[in-house]
Scaffold this motif. Sequence first.
Motif, PDB file in Angstrom:
ATOM      1  N   GLY A 197       1.415  13.940  17.579  1.00 49.89           N
ATOM      2  CA  GLY A 197       0.189  13.746  18.337  1.00 49.89           C
ATOM      3  C   GLY A 197       0.008  12.282  18.672  1.00 49.89           C
ATOM      4  N   LYS A 198      -1.101  11.722  18.245  1.00 49.51           N
ATOM      5  CA  LYS A 198      -1.375  10.304  18.488  1.00 49.51           C
ATOM      6  C   LYS A 198      -0.754   9.393  17.421  1.00 49.51           C
ATOM      7  CE  LYS A 198      -5.759  11.131  20.912  1.00 49.51           C
ATOM      8  NZ  LYS A 198      -7.214  10.823  20.936  1.00 49.51           N
ATOM      9  N   LEU A 199      -0.183   9.991  16.396  1.00 50.31           N
ATOM     10  CA  LEU A 199       0.423   9.205  15.322  1.00 50.31           C
ATOM     11  C   LEU A 199       1.878   8.907  15.652  1.00 50.31           C
ATOM     12  CD1 LEU A 199      -1.049  11.085  12.245  1.00 50.31           C
ATOM     13  CD2 LEU A 199      -1.872   8.967  13.292  1.00 50.31           C
ATOM     14  N   PRO A 234      -3.742   4.117  11.910  1.00 52.08           N
ATOM     15  CA  PRO A 234      -3.711   5.311  11.053  1.00 52.08           C
ATOM     16  C   PRO A 234      -2.312   5.741  10.637  1.00 52.08           C
ATOM     17  CG  PRO A 234      -4.227   5.906  13.330  1.00 52.08           C
ATOM     18  CD  PRO A 234      -4.298   4.409  13.249  1.00 52.08           C
ATOM     19  N   SER A 235      -1.266   5.351  11.384  1.00 52.62           N
ATOM     20  CA  SER A 235       0.095   5.745  11.014  1.00 52.62           C
ATOM     21  C   SER A 235       0.815   4.686  10.186  1.00 52.62           C
ATOM     22  CB  SER A 235       0.906   6.058  12.279  1.00 52.62           C
ATOM     23  OG  SER A 235       0.939   4.929  13.144  1.00 52.62           O
ATOM     24  N   ALA A 236       0.140   3.629   9.771  1.00 54.66           N
ATOM     25  CA  ALA A 236       0.778   2.547   9.019  1.00 54.66           C
ATOM     26  C   ALA A 236       1.261   3.044   7.657  1.00 54.66           C
ATOM     27  CB  ALA A 236      -0.203   1.396   8.834  1.00 54.66           C
ATOM     28  N   ARG A 237       2.516   2.708   7.342  1.00 48.16           N
ATOM     29  CA  ARG A 237       3.120   3.056   6.053  1.00 48.16           C
ATOM     30  C   ARG A 237       4.001   1.905   5.584  1.00 48.16           C
ATOM     31  NH1 ARG A 237      -0.015   6.382   7.212  1.00 48.16           N
ATOM     32  NH2 ARG A 237       0.107   8.667   7.048  1.00 48.16           N
ATOM     33  N   ASN A 238       3.944   1.581   4.318  1.00 47.31           N
ATOM     34  CA  ASN A 238       4.752   0.500   3.768  1.00 47.31           C
ATOM     35  C   ASN A 238       6.065   1.055   3.235  1.00 47.31           C
ATOM     36  OD1 ASN A 238       5.615  -1.964   2.833  1.00 47.31           O
ATOM     37  ND2 ASN A 238       4.395  -1.900   0.968  1.00 47.31           N
ATOM     38  N   TYR A 239       6.938   1.498   4.156  1.00 43.13           N
ATOM     39  CA  TYR A 239       8.242   2.043   3.812  1.00 43.13           C
ATOM     40  C   TYR A 239       9.292   1.510   4.785  1.00 43.13           C
ATOM     41  CZ  TYR A 239       5.974   5.450   0.759  1.00 43.13           C
ATOM     42  OH  TYR A 239       5.251   6.042  -0.232  1.00 43.13           O
ATOM     43  N   ARG A 275       7.981   0.445   8.522  1.00 39.75           N
ATOM     44  CA  ARG A 275       8.750  -0.765   8.819  1.00 39.75           C
ATOM     45  C   ARG A 275       9.930  -0.400   9.721  1.00 39.75           C
ATOM     46  NH1 ARG A 275       8.118  -5.193   5.031  1.00 39.75           N
ATOM     47  NH2 ARG A 275       6.546  -4.719   3.448  1.00 39.75           N
ATOM     48  N   ARG A 276      10.483  -1.413  10.413  1.00 41.07           N
ATOM     49  CA  ARG A 276      11.674  -1.241  11.237  1.00 41.07           C
ATOM     50  C   ARG A 276      12.746  -2.212  10.772  1.00 41.07           C
ATOM     51  NH1 ARG A 276       6.741  -1.237  12.252  1.00 41.07           N
ATOM     52  NH2 ARG A 276       6.857  -3.081  13.588  1.00 41.07           N
ATOM     53  N   VAL A 277      14.003  -1.756  10.768  1.00 36.71           N
ATOM     54  CA  VAL A 277      15.125  -2.618  10.388  1.00 36.71           C
ATOM     55  C   VAL A 277      15.498  -3.469  11.598  1.00 36.71           C
ATOM     56  CG1 VAL A 277      17.495  -2.684   9.553  1.00 36.71           C
ATOM     57  CG2 VAL A 277      15.933  -0.892   8.752  1.00 36.71           C
ATOM     58  N   ASP A 327       0.838  -1.188   0.000  1.00 39.82           N
ATOM     59  CA  ASP A 327       0.000   0.000   0.000  1.00 39.82           C
ATOM     60  C   ASP A 327       0.872   1.236   0.000  1.00 39.82           C
ATOM     61  OD1 ASP A 327      -1.978   1.808   0.191  1.00 39.82           O
ATOM     62  OD2 ASP A 327      -2.442   1.440   2.291  1.00 39.82           O
ATOM     63  N   ASP A 328       1.228   1.717  -1.187  1.00 38.94           N
ATOM     64  CA  ASP A 328       2.023   2.920  -1.322  1.00 38.94           C
ATOM     65  C   ASP A 328       1.150   4.060  -1.820  1.00 38.94           C
ATOM     66  OD1 ASP A 328       4.724   0.927  -2.481  1.00 38.94           O
ATOM     67  OD2 ASP A 328       4.459   1.800  -0.503  1.00 38.94           O
ATOM     68  N   THR A 329      -0.071   4.124  -1.335  1.00 38.88           N
ATOM     69  CA  THR A 329      -0.999   5.143  -1.772  1.00 38.88           C
ATOM     70  C   THR A 329      -0.695   6.453  -1.086  1.00 38.88           C
ATOM     71  OG1 THR A 329      -2.514   4.407  -0.046  1.00 38.88           O
ATOM     72  CG2 THR A 329      -2.833   3.514  -2.247  1.00 38.88           C
ATOM     73  N   ALA A 330      -1.375   7.506  -1.553  1.00 42.54           N
ATOM     74  CA  ALA A 330      -1.114   8.848  -1.025  1.00 42.54           C
ATOM     75  C   ALA A 330      -1.549   8.944   0.423  1.00 42.54           C
ATOM     76  CB  ALA A 330      -1.878   9.875  -1.870  1.00 42.54           C
ATOM     77  N   GLN A 331      -0.570   9.228   1.282  1.00 44.14           N
ATOM     78  CA  GLN A 331      -0.836   9.410   2.692  1.00 44.14           C
ATOM     79  C   GLN A 331       0.071  10.506   3.196  1.00 44.14           C
ATOM     80  OE1 GLN A 331      -1.218   5.839   5.027  1.00 44.14           O
ATOM     81  NE2 GLN A 331      -1.402   4.601   3.199  1.00 44.14           N
ATOM     82  N   SER A 332      -0.215  11.025   4.401  1.00 41.38           N
ATOM     83  CA  SER A 332       0.499  12.202   4.873  1.00 41.38           C
ATOM     84  C   SER A 332       1.173  11.948   6.199  1.00 41.38           C
ATOM     85  CB  SER A 332      -0.465  13.378   5.021  1.00 41.38           C
ATOM     86  OG  SER A 332      -1.384  13.100   6.046  1.00 41.38           O
TER      87      SER A 332
END
Length: 293
Positions: A214-216, A275-280, A223-225, A107-112
Amino acid sequence: PVPTRPPPAGPPPPAYTPPPAPRYPLFYDELFADQASTARAAQPPAPPTQRPAPGSSPASPPGRRPGVSWLAVALTVVILVLVGVIGGLLMFAGGDDEQAGDTATGDDTAQSESSPPPSEREPSAPSESASPSSDEPQDVARFATPSAPKTAKPNLDTQGNLVRYSATNMVDGVAETCWRMAGDGTGTELTFGLSGPTELTEVGLINGYAKRSGKLDWYAGNRRVLAVEWVFDDGTVVPQSLSQSRKLQTLQIDPVTTSSVKLRLVSVSEPGRGPSARNYTPISDVMLYGTPG
């Protein structure tokens, strides 16, 4: 015999009737009568009243625009509100799009993300002439020139500021900036060119995006190495296992002299949830402690 007239009834008429009392000026009535006639003559004749043809709608009353109804006004208001809401959502959604060349899936969609410090918005690469200020042991990563085979495309944060994820963020000493690439970075090698031969005795890194908003929690969301290998010019390879902690995790090593360091990502976690999930795959900071030659 001669007929006789009957005597008149009532008193006889007066012998003289006085004229009515005069009005002054005598021309007053004629003057205003002429003005009224002139005003009526100056007015244009009223157009003849036209009756609408059978089956046609009556003409709109004066002062009202034809064809405008409350329904049209209501639809216009609704459209304007929808445009404002969609624009606000797009602004706060940001744009974590993949950069050209990224081959990660997910999920590499537009997120902020939250507003970054100025150093993250416009990172500057270290000068090629940069070198440690003395030959005392220190963190020489601050003078290194980092490079990465893949880098995530910049995106906009919730305030509309441009956020960059350049490799230089790993050597700026700021935990809230990061380098990152889209998807699972397992197997990726990052290179740090030093200003000259340097004897290193300790290495370390912050193995994720160590920033909160904030809460994010961007450390938990990206991801974590989990494991890396440090590779030096003489072929020495030093493995390091990492815990899921946003703090700098260091490792003391046998002294090794090198002019460059390769950081190989051996194991990477799955993305976080919520809500803070990112596939990076990100790294906020790298530490290379040693003595310049």
